[in-house]
Design a protein around this motif. Structure first.
Motif, mmCIF file in Angstrom:
data_model
loop_
_atom_site.group_PDB
_atom_site.id
_atom_site.type_symbol
_atom_site.label_atom_id
_atom_site.label_comp_id
_atom_site.label_asym_id
_atom_site.label_seq_id
_atom_site.Cartn_x
_atom_site.Cartn_y
_atom_site.Cartn_z
ATOM 1 N N GLN A 139 0.767 -0.997 -0.575
ATOM 2 C CA GLN A 139 0.274 0.086 -0.452
ATOM 3 C C GLN A 139 0.985 1.518 0.320
ATOM 4 O O GLN A 139 1.769 0.949 1.055
ATOM 5 C CB GLN A 139 -0.948 0.011 1.525
ATOM 6 C CG GLN A 139 -1.893 -1.186 1.166
ATOM 7 C CD GLN A 139 -3.506 -0.433 2.562
ATOM 8 O OE1 GLN A 139 -2.591 -0.188 3.909
ATOM 9 N NE2 GLN A 139 -4.042 -1.058 1.967
ATOM 10 N N VAL A 140 0.299 2.556 -0.508
ATOM 11 C CA VAL A 140 1.169 3.544 -0.570
ATOM 12 C C VAL A 140 0.124 4.742 -0.584
ATOM 13 O O VAL A 140 -0.907 3.907 -0.917
ATOM 14 C CB VAL A 140 1.945 3.387 -1.842
ATOM 15 C CG1 VAL A 140 3.138 2.836 -1.882
ATOM 16 C CG2 VAL A 140 1.313 3.634 -3.168
ATOM 17 N N PHE A 141 0.489 5.749 -0.304
ATOM 18 C CA PHE A 141 -0.810 7.028 -0.551
ATOM 19 C C PHE A 141 -0.069 7.811 -1.650
ATOM 20 O O PHE A 141 0.883 7.450 -2.025
ATOM 21 C CB PHE A 141 -0.181 8.265 0.560
ATOM 22 C CG PHE A 141 -0.820 7.497 1.771
ATOM 23 C CD1 PHE A 141 -2.874 7.805 1.714
ATOM 24 C CD2 PHE A 141 -1.096 7.251 3.431
ATOM 25 C CE1 PHE A 141 -3.972 6.969 2.184
ATOM 26 C CE2 PHE A 141 -1.379 7.356 4.132
ATOM 27 C CZ PHE A 141 -3.494 6.804 3.969
ATOM 28 N N TRP A 142 -1.416 7.834 -2.440
ATOM 29 C CA TRP A 142 -1.111 9.390 -4.160
ATOM 30 C C TRP A 142 -1.821 10.006 -3.661
ATOM 31 O O TRP A 142 -3.170 10.247 -3.181
ATOM 32 C CB TRP A 142 -1.365 8.189 -5.099
ATOM 33 C CG TRP A 142 -1.573 9.044 -6.133
ATOM 34 C CD1 TRP A 142 -0.600 9.388 -7.151
ATOM 35 C CD2 TRP A 142 -2.821 9.596 -6.991
ATOM 36 N NE1 TRP A 142 -0.858 10.375 -7.969
ATOM 37 C CE2 TRP A 142 -1.775 10.623 -8.321
ATOM 38 C CE3 TRP A 142 -3.282 9.468 -6.960
ATOM 39 C CZ2 TRP A 142 -2.711 10.794 -9.184
ATOM 40 C CZ3 TRP A 142 -4.655 10.238 -8.044
ATOM 41 C CH2 TRP A 142 -4.404 11.052 -9.204
ATOM 42 N N THR A 143 -1.226 11.547 -3.896
ATOM 43 C CA THR A 143 -2.298 13.006 -3.711
ATOM 44 C C THR A 143 -2.192 13.090 -4.887
ATOM 45 O O THR A 143 -1.329 13.382 -5.765
ATOM 46 C CB THR A 143 -0.702 13.196 -2.716
ATOM 47 O OG1 THR A 143 -0.250 13.226 -1.718
ATOM 48 C CG2 THR A 143 -1.409 14.946 -2.725
ATOM 49 N N ALA A 144 -2.992 13.252 -5.540
ATOM 50 C CA ALA A 144 -3.654 14.098 -6.811
ATOM 51 C C ALA A 144 -2.921 15.131 -6.975
ATOM 52 O O ALA A 144 -2.285 16.241 -6.721
ATOM 53 C CB ALA A 144 -5.173 13.880 -6.984
ATOM 54 N N PRO A 145 -2.563 15.434 -8.469
ATOM 55 C CA PRO A 145 -2.015 16.444 -9.011
ATOM 56 C C PRO A 145 -2.437 18.131 -8.861
ATOM 57 O O PRO A 145 -4.666 17.727 -9.046
ATOM 58 C CB PRO A 145 -1.658 16.022 -10.614
ATOM 59 C CG PRO A 145 -2.920 14.952 -11.087
ATOM 60 C CD PRO A 145 -3.252 13.794 -9.541
ATOM 61 N N PRO A 146 -2.589 18.785 -8.944
ATOM 62 C CA PRO A 146 -3.641 20.082 -9.121
ATOM 63 C C PRO A 146 -4.512 20.582 -10.247
ATOM 64 O O PRO A 146 -4.311 18.985 -10.837
ATOM 65 C CB PRO A 146 -2.097 21.192 -9.590
ATOM 66 C CG PRO A 146 -1.071 20.331 -9.216
ATOM 67 C CD PRO A 146 -1.274 19.155 -9.762
ATOM 68 N N ALA A 147 -5.383 21.153 -10.453
ATOM 69 C CA ALA A 147 -6.107 21.456 -11.096
ATOM 70 C C ALA A 147 -5.937 21.838 -12.142
ATOM 71 O O ALA A 147 -4.852 22.067 -12.859
ATOM 72 C CB ALA A 147 -7.166 22.766 -10.596
#
Length: 802
Positions: A139-147
């Motif tokens: 498992q990892v966390f993924w932070t979504a990119p900017p708008a």
């Protein structure tokens, strides 16, 4: 760098692509990789996608179709039993991009477990394994990119015995698009409906791993704890909490105060959407060895409509930090129930308080922010801060184990050994609920397992009911069963070939006379050394149905399974039956037997040494703080003629309460120092030392240095002053010399050595002490010279503040 030290995915590239010819060194390979563009080497395998490889899957928590810019999502790469993978690579690309440039990659990954995952050395935006070994889940966390980024493709490759390449679609690829601002309030794609049948019962066990040893920075030693656990099993129509959502009032009270009262009230208001309320006790202090106090646990049930599980618990003290699971789905796509879930947890912020450290003052967040995972770059004063942006150390682990299934099941995939054993496992009871009116013997030893192979089996123990004091109160069973398998069948042994249990025998190939029947089993787990399984997967044997096939014989079915033994211990009988399918064609009587009996052996019957009452409740801890002991007792109920009883009647165990306050302790005051001037006004000081620092809320230390005024004779002024002062000093010396002469005449045997030099100061600052001594040179043996003693002087030193 040697090949044995490189990430497995990089080493396998040398075997995958013909460009790396025989004789290329590792250094050559690294130069080649770097020369071909940003991450281009690991992406070249896209064209050889394998079809139908569905035992591996890539999942984003909650299965959303849209992402919210800047939000964090948990990404899981998993293998369905009995599959596994040794290595993997995980990337996130903008839709339509090749990935050979840095700007082609979207969002950022955050490592959760450094022992399992790391960033790839030759492609820093990709995640790979830390060490090559057998695994079924990462498992990892993924932070979504900017708008404005658009759709993102999350892609994975796995390594088992060979590489399963990146897929453009299928189970190892997940497409997730940016949520339009117009649909800001729209929820993510709903969780799929559950097709499982019956119900399943689970046990949740919470293991805290937050301590001064694991998280030393600013660790709150006095009041560290986990609050009471609160949660529920619920439907997809109710969400207790989720990343990117806002905390309810109940979540806020758990997050800030550790109080589950409001949260439980909110859960019970959703009665149609909730099956079980999950509750477990708080843990003070936050970490304790399991031999001192068992890990908090709770049991709950799920069904087809309410197949999700959520819970939370506060990490205290903290502003609003918690850990927990949100909408964990326990229903499988194969219409079954998950057998076991193990999840490591990092803390998350409820968005209701803006404190940055464990004991920050209350500072409400206005307006309220969304729930998000804590990171190592949140604030320099955060106890989890890491200037290099490393991963946060895990603070807890939760284990969810299935302990029973009830009702008819409809799972598509046949049960394996794990499923069967889990269902046979007895449900442990927290307390002995045997009525006081039922008097039993002790349990007998466990019998041998009924199976000598890897098929499911049972073993039994029994006790005898000696007395039933109230016939209106029923007494529980006197037999207890436990699942078991033959030797060498443990899942823990990775060097053996694990097999499923045998599937039921097929019908006999003939309806009259001698024929054959067969049964099959499949490989559950291959040996870790990669060798092939040599265990047979098919078995055939002869079978006889209706030995005589003449017109005067009748046709019967095959024998059914044996009934249970008639005896609970010792020797008994068991029977099996068959049915008549067709009477003889000539009209005669059917002579075939329809029942068969044989002897059966059960565990040896044991005598009853003594009868005991149930254990009493544990007494209160012997102390009000710190480590103590507690006891419990039971009474002997046996009649004297039954013989001596060697069973213990009292038990004691350790108990732990919050640490006792330790007050500050000081030494006695030193003597006053000499006046710091030779004439006029001055001051003297005295000091004392700290022997024990205060801890756990004890009283603080008072002052350690005191100063007082002193006055010596007036300072004389004028031109003849120095001459006069010299004359007075000379007269004083003569007077002292005369006194010494008289003393030596009066006490001729008492002589003193000159003063020693001053000792070093006891402290470097804050007020210390120096000492010097005058020792007796010659001491009289007579006791009349009592004034002949050693002398000692003290003075203050280093009085400047620290």
């Amino acid at each position: 760098m040697g090949a044995h030290l490189q990430p497995l995915a990089l080493r396998l590239l040398a075997l995958t692509f013909p460009l790396v010819a025989k004789g290329f060194s590792d250094e050559t390979l690294e130069k080649t990789v770097k020369s071909e563009g940003y991450c281009s080497r690991i992406l070249r395998a896209q064209g050889t996608r394998r079809e139908g490889y569905n035992e591996f899957s890539l999942r984003v928590e909650g299965d959303p179709e849209f992402y919210k810019p800047g939000n964090s999502y948990r990404v899981t790469l998993s293998a369905a039993t009995p599959a596994y993978f040794r290595g993997f690579t995980l990337i996130a690309l903008k839709e339509g991009k090749e990935g050979d440039k840095e700007e082609d990659h979207a969002g950022t990954f955050q490592i959760i477990d450094e022992e399992e995952t790391q960033f790839m050395s030759n492609c820093p935006v990709a995640v790979t394994e830390s060490t090559p070994r057998r695994r079924t889940r990462i498992q990892v966390f993924w932070t979504a990119p900017p708008a404005g980024t658009g759709c993102v493709i999350l892609k994975a490759s796995i390594v088992q015995k060979r590489i399963i390449y990146f897929q453009d679609e299928g189970s190892l690829t997940k497409k997730i698009c940016e949520q339009d601002s117009a649909s800001e309030g729209v929820t993510d794609k709903p969780i799929l409906d559950c097709c499982a049948c019956g119900t399943a019962k689970y046990r949740l066990t919470f293991y805290g791993n937050w301590s001064e040893k694991t998280h030393p920075k600013d660790f709150p030693r006095r009041t560290n704890h986990w609050s009471a656990i609160i949660g529920s099993s619920h439907s997809k129509n109710y969400i207790l909490w989720e990343y990117g959502g806002y905390a309810s009032e109940g979540v806020k009270q758990v997050a800030e105060l550790g109080s589950p009262v409001k949260m439980e009230e909110e859960i019970r208001q959703q009665s149609d959407e909730v099956l079980t309320v999950i509750k477990a006790k708080a843990q003070w202090p936050a970490w304790q060895p399991l031999n001192v106090r068992a890990a908090p646990s709770a049991e709950f049930s799920v069904d087809r409509h309410r197949h999700l599980m959520s819970f939370l618990t506060m990490l205290g003290p903290s502003p609003d930090w918690n850990v927990g699971l949100s909408a964990e789905d326990l229903c499988t796509k194969d219409c079954g129930w998950v057998q076991r879930v193990v999840q490591d947890l990092i803390p998350w912020d409820a968005g209701t308080d803006s404190g940055v450290s464990y004991e920050s003052p209350n500072k409400p967040t206005v307006p309220q922010e969304k729930i998000r995972p804590l990171t190592s770059l949140d604030h320099p004063q955060s106890p989890f801060y890491d200037p290099e942006g490393g991963s946060i150390k895990l603070v807890a682990r939760v284990v969810i184990e299935r302990i029973a299934r009830k009702g008819e099941q409809c799972n598509i995939v046949p049960d394996n050994i794990d499923d069967i054993v889990a269902d046979l496992a007895p449900e442990e009871k927290e307390e002995d609920d045997t009525p006081e009116t039922c008097i039993y013997s002790n349990w007998s030893p466990w019998s041998a397992c009924s199976s000598s192979t890897c098929e499911k089996g049972k073993r039994m123990r029994q006790r005898m009911l000696k007395a039933q004091l109230d016939l209106s109160v029923p007494c529980p069973d006197t037999q207890d069963f436990q699942p078991c398998m033959g030797p060498g069948c443990s899942d823990e042994d990775g060097s053996t070939c694990m097999m499923s249990d045998w599937i039921t025998w097929s019908p006999c190939s003939v309806s009259c006379g001698m024929g054959t029947r067969s049964r099959e089993r499949y490989v559950k787990q291959f040996p870790e050394d990669g060798s092939m399984c040599k265990v047979p997967t098919e078995e055939t044997e002869k079978c006889i149905v209706n030995e005589e096939c003449s017109p005067s014989s009748c046709l019967v079915t095959e024998w059914g399974e044996w009934d249970e033994c008639s005896a609970s211990c010792g020797t008994g009988m068991r029977r099996r039956h068959r049915m008549i399918k067709m009477t003889p064609a000539d009209g005669s009587m059917c002579k075939a037997e329809t029942t068969e009996a044989e002897k059966c052996m059960m565990p040896e019957c044991h005598t009853i040494p003594c009868l005991l009452s149930p254990w009493s409740e544990w007494s209160d801890c012997s102390v009000t703080c710190g480590k103590g002991m507690r006891t419990r007792q039971r009474m002997l109920k046996s009649a004297a003629e039954l013989g001596d009883c060697n069973e213990e009647l009292e038990q004691a165990e350790k108990c732990m309460l919050p640490e006792c306050p330790i007050n500050c302790e000081l030494t006695e005051w030193s003597q006053w120092s000499e006046c710091n001037t030779s004439c006029g006004k001055g001051h003297m000081i005295r000091t004392r030392m700290i022997k024990i620092e205060p801890q756990f809320g004890g009283t603080v230390c008072p002052e350690t240095v005191q100063r007082t005024k002193c006055r010596v004779r007036k300072c004389l002024r004028g031109p003849g002053m120095e001459k006069r002062r010299w004359k007075e000093a000379r007269e004083k010396r003569r007077s002292e010399q005369a006194k010494k002469t008289i003393d030596s005449e009066q006490y001729p045997v008492c002589r003193l050595k000159p003063w020693t030099a001053w000792t070093e100061c006891s402290t470097l600052c804050g007020g210390g002490i120096q000492e010097r001594y005058m020792m007796v040179k010659k001491r009289s043996k007579s006791t009349q010279f009592t004034s002949c003693k050693d002398k000692k002087e003290l003075r203050a030193c280093n009085v400047h503040p620290c």
